[in-house]
Design a protein around this motif. Structure first.
Motif, PDB file in Angstrom:
ATOM      1  N   GLU A  89     -27.984 -16.042  -1.955  1.00 59.43           N
ATOM      2  CA  GLU A  89     -28.729 -16.890  -2.893  1.00 59.43           C
ATOM      3  C   GLU A  89     -28.429 -16.584  -4.357  1.00 59.43           C
ATOM      4  OE1 GLU A  89     -30.028 -15.996  -0.082  1.00 59.43           O
ATOM      5  OE2 GLU A  89     -31.417 -17.514   0.689  1.00 59.43           O
ATOM      6  N   MET A  90     -28.215 -15.292  -4.642  1.00 63.67           N
ATOM      7  CA  MET A  90     -27.946 -14.927  -6.034  1.00 63.67           C
ATOM      8  C   MET A  90     -26.668 -15.612  -6.522  1.00 63.67           C
ATOM      9  SD  MET A  90     -30.160 -12.362  -5.286  1.00 63.67           S
ATOM     10  CE  MET A  90     -29.467 -10.893  -4.601  1.00 63.67           C
TER      11      MET A  90
ATOM     12  N   ALA B  64     -27.374 -19.229  -6.932  1.00 65.13           N
ATOM     13  CA  ALA B  64     -28.134 -19.444  -8.171  1.00 65.13           C
ATOM     14  C   ALA B  64     -27.182 -19.423  -9.359  1.00 65.13           C
ATOM     15  CB  ALA B  64     -29.206 -18.374  -8.311  1.00 65.13           C
TER      16      ALA B  64
ATOM     17  N   VAL C 129     -25.325 -22.654  -9.514  1.00 65.48           N
ATOM     18  CA  VAL C 129     -26.186 -23.705 -10.068  1.00 65.48           C
ATOM     19  C   VAL C 129     -26.335 -23.508 -11.583  1.00 65.48           C
ATOM     20  CG1 VAL C 129     -28.544 -24.630 -10.080  1.00 65.48           C
ATOM     21  CG2 VAL C 129     -27.432 -24.100  -7.906  1.00 65.48           C
ATOM     22  N   ASP C 130     -26.337 -22.241 -12.010  1.00 68.33           N
ATOM     23  CA  ASP C 130     -26.429 -21.952 -13.446  1.00 68.33           C
ATOM     24  C   ASP C 130     -25.130 -22.291 -14.180  1.00 68.33           C
ATOM     25  OD1 ASP C 130     -28.994 -21.215 -13.940  1.00 68.33           O
ATOM     26  OD2 ASP C 130     -28.689 -19.075 -13.632  1.00 68.33           O
TER      27      ASP C 130
ATOM     28  N   ILE D  46     -22.213 -11.373 -11.251  1.00 64.44           N
ATOM     29  CA  ILE D  46     -23.278 -11.259 -10.242  1.00 64.44           C
ATOM     30  C   ILE D  46     -22.883 -10.318  -9.106  1.00 64.44           C
ATOM     31  CG2 ILE D  46     -24.767 -12.557  -8.651  1.00 64.44           C
ATOM     32  CD1 ILE D  46     -25.110 -13.292 -11.647  1.00 64.44           C
TER      33      ILE D  46
ATOM     34  N   PRO E 235     -21.863  -6.316 -10.144  1.00 65.02           N
ATOM     35  CA  PRO E 235     -22.999  -5.422 -10.411  1.00 65.02           C
ATOM     36  C   PRO E 235     -23.798  -5.086  -9.146  1.00 65.02           C
ATOM     37  CG  PRO E 235     -22.930  -7.175 -12.031  1.00 65.02           C
ATOM     38  CD  PRO E 235     -21.914  -7.515 -11.000  1.00 65.02           C
ATOM     39  N   MET E 236     -23.922  -6.054  -8.236  1.00 65.88           N
ATOM     40  CA  MET E 236     -24.673  -5.772  -7.015  1.00 65.88           C
ATOM     41  C   MET E 236     -23.874  -4.874  -6.072  1.00 65.88           C
ATOM     42  SD  MET E 236     -26.818  -9.153  -6.022  1.00 65.88           S
ATOM     43  CE  MET E 236     -25.468 -10.286  -5.890  1.00 65.88           C
TER      44      MET E 236
ATOM     45  N   LYS F 245     -32.246  -4.608  -1.892  1.00 58.82           N
ATOM     46  CA  LYS F 245     -33.569  -5.158  -1.591  1.00 58.82           C
ATOM     47  C   LYS F 245     -33.488  -6.672  -1.637  1.00 58.82           C
ATOM     48  CE  LYS F 245     -36.220  -1.397  -3.510  1.00 58.82           C
ATOM     49  NZ  LYS F 245     -37.051  -1.010  -4.634  1.00 58.82           N
TER      50      LYS F 245
ATOM     51  N   MET G 132     -32.261 -25.177  -9.659  1.00 61.44           N
ATOM     52  CA  MET G 132     -32.816 -24.965  -8.318  1.00 61.44           C
ATOM     53  C   MET G 132     -33.664 -23.698  -8.289  1.00 61.44           C
ATOM     54  SD  MET G 132     -30.666 -25.319  -4.867  1.00 61.44           S
ATOM     55  CE  MET G 132     -31.270 -24.897  -3.254  1.00 61.44           C
TER      56      MET G 132
ATOM     57  N   PHE H 114     -35.105 -21.020  -5.567  1.00 58.53           N
ATOM     58  CA  PHE H 114     -34.842 -20.623  -4.187  1.00 58.53           C
ATOM     59  C   PHE H 114     -36.067 -19.975  -3.552  1.00 58.53           C
ATOM     60  CE2 PHE H 114     -30.807 -20.899  -6.259  1.00 58.53           C
ATOM     61  CZ  PHE H 114     -29.930 -21.338  -5.289  1.00 58.53           C
TER      62      PHE H 114
ATOM     63  N   ASN I 223     -36.318 -17.127  -1.847  1.00 53.30           N
ATOM     64  CA  ASN I 223     -36.541 -15.704  -2.155  1.00 53.30           C
ATOM     65  C   ASN I 223     -36.183 -15.390  -3.605  1.00 53.30           C
ATOM     66  OD1 ASN I 223     -33.876 -15.934  -1.909  1.00 53.30           O
ATOM     67  ND2 ASN I 223     -33.583 -14.406  -0.307  1.00 53.30           N
TER      68      ASN I 223
ATOM     69  N   ALA J 212     -34.080 -15.345  -5.732  1.00 55.46           N
ATOM     70  CA  ALA J 212     -32.676 -15.217  -6.121  1.00 55.46           C
ATOM     71  C   ALA J 212     -32.505 -14.843  -7.587  1.00 55.46           C
ATOM     72  CB  ALA J 212     -31.907 -16.508  -5.807  1.00 55.46           C
ATOM     73  N   LEU J 213     -33.366 -13.940  -8.061  1.00 52.75           N
ATOM     74  CA  LEU J 213     -33.180 -13.440  -9.430  1.00 52.75           C
ATOM     75  C   LEU J 213     -32.039 -12.426  -9.391  1.00 52.75           C
ATOM     76  CD1 LEU J 213     -36.878 -12.882 -10.481  1.00 52.75           C
ATOM     77  CD2 LEU J 213     -35.420 -14.829 -10.990  1.00 52.75           C
ATOM     78  N   TYR J 214     -31.287 -12.362 -10.480  1.00 51.74           N
ATOM     79  CA  TYR J 214     -30.182 -11.413 -10.529  1.00 51.74           C
ATOM     80  C   TYR J 214     -30.773 -10.011 -10.698  1.00 51.74           C
ATOM     81  CZ  TYR J 214     -28.212 -15.934 -11.710  1.00 51.74           C
ATOM     82  OH  TYR J 214     -27.904 -17.267 -11.710  1.00 51.74           O
ATOM     83  N   PRO J 215     -30.596  -9.155  -9.695  1.00 53.49           N
ATOM     84  CA  PRO J 215     -31.356  -7.896  -9.676  1.00 53.49           C
ATOM     85  C   PRO J 215     -31.001  -6.930 -10.793  1.00 53.49           C
ATOM     86  CG  PRO J 215     -29.754  -7.959  -7.874  1.00 53.49           C
ATOM     87  CD  PRO J 215     -29.727  -9.302  -8.516  1.00 53.49           C
ATOM     88  N   HIS J 216     -29.789  -7.068 -11.343  1.00 50.66           N
ATOM     89  CA  HIS J 216     -29.363  -6.106 -12.355  1.00 50.66           C
ATOM     90  C   HIS J 216     -29.639  -6.578 -13.773  1.00 50.66           C
ATOM     91  CE1 HIS J 216     -26.273  -9.020 -11.438  1.00 50.66           C
ATOM     92  NE2 HIS J 216     -25.814  -8.859 -12.652  1.00 50.66           N
ATOM     93  N   MET J 217     -30.216  -7.780 -13.895  1.00 52.36           N
ATOM     94  CA  MET J 217     -30.482  -8.306 -15.236  1.00 52.36           C
ATOM     95  C   MET J 217     -31.982  -8.317 -15.496  1.00 52.36           C
ATOM     96  SD  MET J 217     -28.106 -11.664 -15.565  1.00 52.36           S
ATOM     97  CE  MET J 217     -26.455 -11.710 -14.920  1.00 52.36           C
TER      98      MET J 217
ATOM     99  N   ASN K 101     -32.023 -12.994 -17.104  1.00 54.63           N
ATOM    100  CA  ASN K 101     -32.084 -13.902 -15.960  1.00 54.63           C
ATOM    101  C   ASN K 101     -32.339 -15.333 -16.422  1.00 54.63           C
ATOM    102  OD1 ASN K 101     -32.048 -13.290 -12.930  1.00 54.63           O
ATOM    103  ND2 ASN K 101     -32.929 -11.423 -13.781  1.00 54.63           N
TER     104      ASN K 101
ATOM    105  N   PHE L 134     -29.219 -16.756 -18.474  1.00 57.85           N
ATOM    106  CA  PHE L 134     -27.862 -16.627 -17.914  1.00 57.85           C
ATOM    107  C   PHE L 134     -27.085 -17.951 -18.000  1.00 57.85           C
ATOM    108  CE2 PHE L 134     -24.913 -16.543 -14.206  1.00 57.85           C
ATOM    109  CZ  PHE L 134     -24.097 -15.513 -14.639  1.00 57.85           C
TER     110      PHE L 134
ATOM    111  N   LYS M 197     -36.999  -6.084  -9.869  1.00 54.81           N
ATOM    112  CA  LYS M 197     -37.679  -5.233  -8.892  1.00 54.81           C
ATOM    113  C   LYS M 197     -39.029  -4.727  -9.402  1.00 54.81           C
ATOM    114  CE  LYS M 197     -35.156  -1.061 -10.140  1.00 54.81           C
ATOM    115  NZ  LYS M 197     -34.109  -0.134  -9.745  1.00 54.81           N
TER     116      LYS M 197
ATOM    117  N   ARG N 203     -36.241 -19.968 -15.031  1.00 54.42           N
ATOM    118  CA  ARG N 203     -34.784 -20.069 -15.067  1.00 54.42           C
ATOM    119  C   ARG N 203     -34.344 -21.515 -14.836  1.00 54.42           C
ATOM    120  NH1 ARG N 203     -31.547 -16.286 -11.034  1.00 54.42           N
ATOM    121  NH2 ARG N 203     -32.373 -17.786  -9.560  1.00 54.42           N
TER     122      ARG N 203
END
Lengths: 304, 413
Positions: free
Chosen positions: A194-195, A198, A201-202, A213, A216-217, A303, B80, B82, B84, B86-91, B96, B99, B133, B147
């Motif tokens: 999804e990330m 997303a 879409v961005d 994206i 970094p993950m 997570k 869109m 989502f 869950n 779908a935020l970028y976890p490292h930002m 976010n 972006f 997080k 977003r």
């Protein structure tokens, strides 16, 4: 509904003195813990002892070296380090360290970039022949390294790359290490898509999605890849031995061997001192990246 | 903001499985359209095709006056949210949010002012420097909403955005999203929304119109009231409403032009008004009656079905009464005040349908509604202003292949 305070206490709970059974259980628990820790400490010590001995012996004199199996030096001296650093060649160990870095750094960078690109392709895109190509990639994991040595040598000889560092890191720029690709693919599969969706879409294109994206993950896994590659490169003996013939270009692994070859009576303290120094970069890098490394090798670690 | 059109859109996967069967859908500018249906009905696939995350096998998707089939998601003018987040976890949150703007090369000033505006609207100013997080579920969902909002897209797409939240938070987020939609409309910036959910409560409370889907077909597109009161077919009738509408096999007969229904050997007369609306020949039909439209009466009362009480569920404000009539099962909702003297398991009682609230469907699981009357053919017989207002929308439903998408088509067959 009754609260906890309203629950009547049992006679045993009311009296402070522990019962005989409780005392017995406590004693047994303490004894078990003692045995457990004692055993672990002994086994742990036996396992780490060679390393302790190595470090200790590097501060011993040459005469003391084999007089005792105990690691602690009687008359500690840094002479081994001073003499060892000078080497028996016109070059100091600094040259060999630099040489090792000239191989390790491009190799690590190349591995990280190429493995990520290939793993991303396999994990996220559908293309004709994907399954077969992936199967071939995995099959190369089972291929003994030594089988490819001779054809590779002939190839690099034709390219005129002998006695250069190129044969030692250029293959890694093409995702040569199937193990790393596999590791990254597995890690990517555990990351929800999804990330990336997303990001699309961005307005991000595939490369931007990868760089901003996915990478970094993927960082914990990438740190593991870099760490493994760095340590393997520092420890690699056979590769440089085959391709590097000029002493000036020797990396540490060959230089250590050189000090054994050079003299008839081995100066063990110098060799051990330089071995300790040779270990240092890997250890430093490992402890710096330890947190990410552990996260990286225990795959599935993001997570949701 | 723009309108969204789907024309004969199909989705066939590589293994030959056809997920979406040539659907047609019009979402008007500024409209809140909810796609609802059971798991596997292809509502999310449809949304993903609109977003460009899934390729379209056949047909066309139009946003505004542009066909977007071959455009990448970033060029479609959509945003869109989502399931869950779908935020970028490292930002951090502010990164976010911005972006998309940064990718577009927006100036630092624009990014700053847009972030301020959006975080103000969604009350997330104090979260801007946190990582995803460090956010709770509700906060993360608000950031995800932000977003989408910051991009000022032509169409907003929501893919089950509230499914991961607990019931209480879901209710408050539901209100927040609908409020936001209304607020944007009031401010003259109406947002076209396509919202996917499997939760009929969300669908009924949020949607201007609802598109009910099943197995890749559109079953009906209508506003919530129409959907509830005038379901186009037995599937929609059973899907919308809690507890589910009672659907039992019956036989329709007309004697001297007076229609009656027989269920398990018990015959009830059909009231005049409804009788005139029934189209189609005599024979086997499916009778639909909502549990709320069954009255508790004495056994063997004329116009009522008599059976044995199988179970009674006390719900607090009401009770669900399960009645077995031969092989057919009925559920009736009775008010809680009536619980004293209410029948118990094993009692013999009667349930009388409120005549005008009966629905008749052609036999089969997706049988069309034959009790909506011929006036529906001319585009609606509602004197209800709300219905009239949305009537134009209702005609946009369509599922040509099945021919059961709209009452219009159903009656026409």
């Amino acid at each position: 509904m009754s609260t906890l305070t309203e629950i009547p206490l049992t006679p045993a709970a009311l009296s402070d003195a522990p019962t005989a059974l409780q005392i017995k259980l406590r004693k047994r628990a303490r004894f078990n813990a003692f045995v457990r820790y004692a055993l672990l400490t002994i086994v742990g010590f036996i396992m780490i002892y060679p390393l302790l001995w190595l470090i200790g012996a590097s501060f011993k004199t040459n005469g003391e070296m084999f007089s005792s199996a105990w690691f602690w030096p009687r008359n500690p001296t840094v002479q081994g380090y001073v003499d060892g650093w000078q080497t028996s060649t016109p070059y100091t160990f600094a040259t060999f360290f630099l040489n090792s870095m000239q191989i390790a750094i491009p190799k690590v960078i190349g591995t990280a970039i190429s493995s990520t690109l290939v793993a991303y392709g396999f994990a996220r895109f559908d293309f004709p022949g994907k399954k077969i190509l992936f199967a071939i990639l995995i099959a190369t994991l089972l291929l003994p390294d030594v089988v490819t040595r001779i054809p590779q040598y002939l190839l690099f000889r034709e390219l005129g790359w002998l006695d250069t560092y190129l044969p030692l890191f250029v293959p890694q720029w093409f995702a040569w290490e199937a193990f790393f690709v596999f590791m990254l693919v597995q890690f990517l599969r555990a990351i929800p898509r999804e990330m990336e969706e997303a990001a699309r879409v961005d307005g991000a294109n595939t490369l931007q999605t990868l760089i901003f994206i996915v990478v970094p993950m993927l960082m914990p896994a990438l740190v593991s890849v870099c760490l493994f590659q760095f340590m393997w490169t520092m420890n690699d003996f056979l590769g440089p031995l085959i391709y590097i013939s000029t002493v000036e270009k020797y990396p540490i692994s060959l230089a250590l061997k050189l000090s054994i070859d050079a003299t008839e009576a081995f100066n063990w303290n110098q060799i051990l001192a330089m071995t300790v120094l040779a270990l240092t970069p890997s250890l430093v890098v490992f402890f710096l990246a330890q947190k990410s490394f552990i996260e990286g090798i225990s795959t599935g670690g993001t997570k949701g | 903001m723009a309108e969204l059109q789907l024309r004969s859109v199909e989705k066939t996967y590589g293994n030959g499985f056809k997920a979406v069967h040539g659907i047609n859908l019009d979402v008007k500018e500024g409209e809140f359209m909810v796609l609802v249906g059971p798991s596997g009905c292809a509502k999310s696939t449809t949304l993903r095709m609109i977003a460009g995350l899934e390729t379209i096998s056949c047909g066309e998707v139009r946003i505004g006056d542009q066909i977007v089939n071959d455009l990448v998601p970033g060029k479609r003018g959509i945003a869109m949210v989502f399931q869950n987040y779908a935020l970028y976890p490292h930002m951090k949150v502010h990164r976010n949010l911005s972006f998309g703007l940064r990718l577009r090369g927006a100036s630092r000033q624009t990014i700053q002012s847009s972030t301020d505006t959006v975080s103000g609207i969604l009350e997330i100013e104090e979260l801007l420097d946190r990582l995803p997080k460090q956010l709770s579920g509700g906060q993360a969902q608000r950031v995800a909403l932000g977003r989408a909002l910051i991009k000022q897209p032509e169409v907003f797409l929501f893919d089950e955005p509230l499914s991961n939240l607990d019931a209480k938070l879901r209710a408050s987020m539901r209100v927040r999203i609908t409020d936001l939609h209304k607020r944007l409309r009031d401010e003259g910036r109406p947002a076209t929304v396509v919202y996917v959910t499997h939760d009929q409560v969300e669908a009924m409370t949020m949607g201007d119109r609802i598109c009910v889907m099943k197995d890749g077909h559109i079953m009906q597109v209508a506003d919530p009231v129409t959907l509830y009161e005038r379901p186009a077919n037995a599937f929609v009738a059973g899907f919308i409403g809690m507890p589910e509408m009672n659907l039992v096999d019956a036989v329709l007969t007309r004697q001297d032009g007076v229609p009656s229904l027989t269920v398990e050997g018990q015959t009830i007369a059909i009231p005049d008004g409804l009788g005139k609306r029934i189209v189609g020949p005599d024979g086997p039909v499916r009778l639909g009656i909502r549990p709320q439209h069954l009255d508790l009466v004495a056994p063997d009362t004329p116009g009522a079905f008599t059976g044995t009480v199988a179970n009674v569920e006390f719900m607090g404000h009401e009770s669900n009464l399960y009645l077995r009539v031969g092989e057919a099962d009925f559920v009736a909702v009775t008010p809680a005040e009536a619980r004293f003297g209410q029948p118990a398991r094993g009692d013999r009682i009667g349930l009388r349908p409120q005549g005008q609230k009966l629905h008749l469907f052609t036999a089969g699981d997706n049988g069309g509604n034959i009790s909506l009357g011929t006036q529906h053919l001319q585009g609606g017989n509602d004197d209800n202003a709300y219905h009239s207002r949305t009537r134009a929308h209702d005609n946009s439903a369509g599922d040509d292949k099945l021919g059961r998408g709209t009452p219009h088509e159903l009656v026409g067959r």
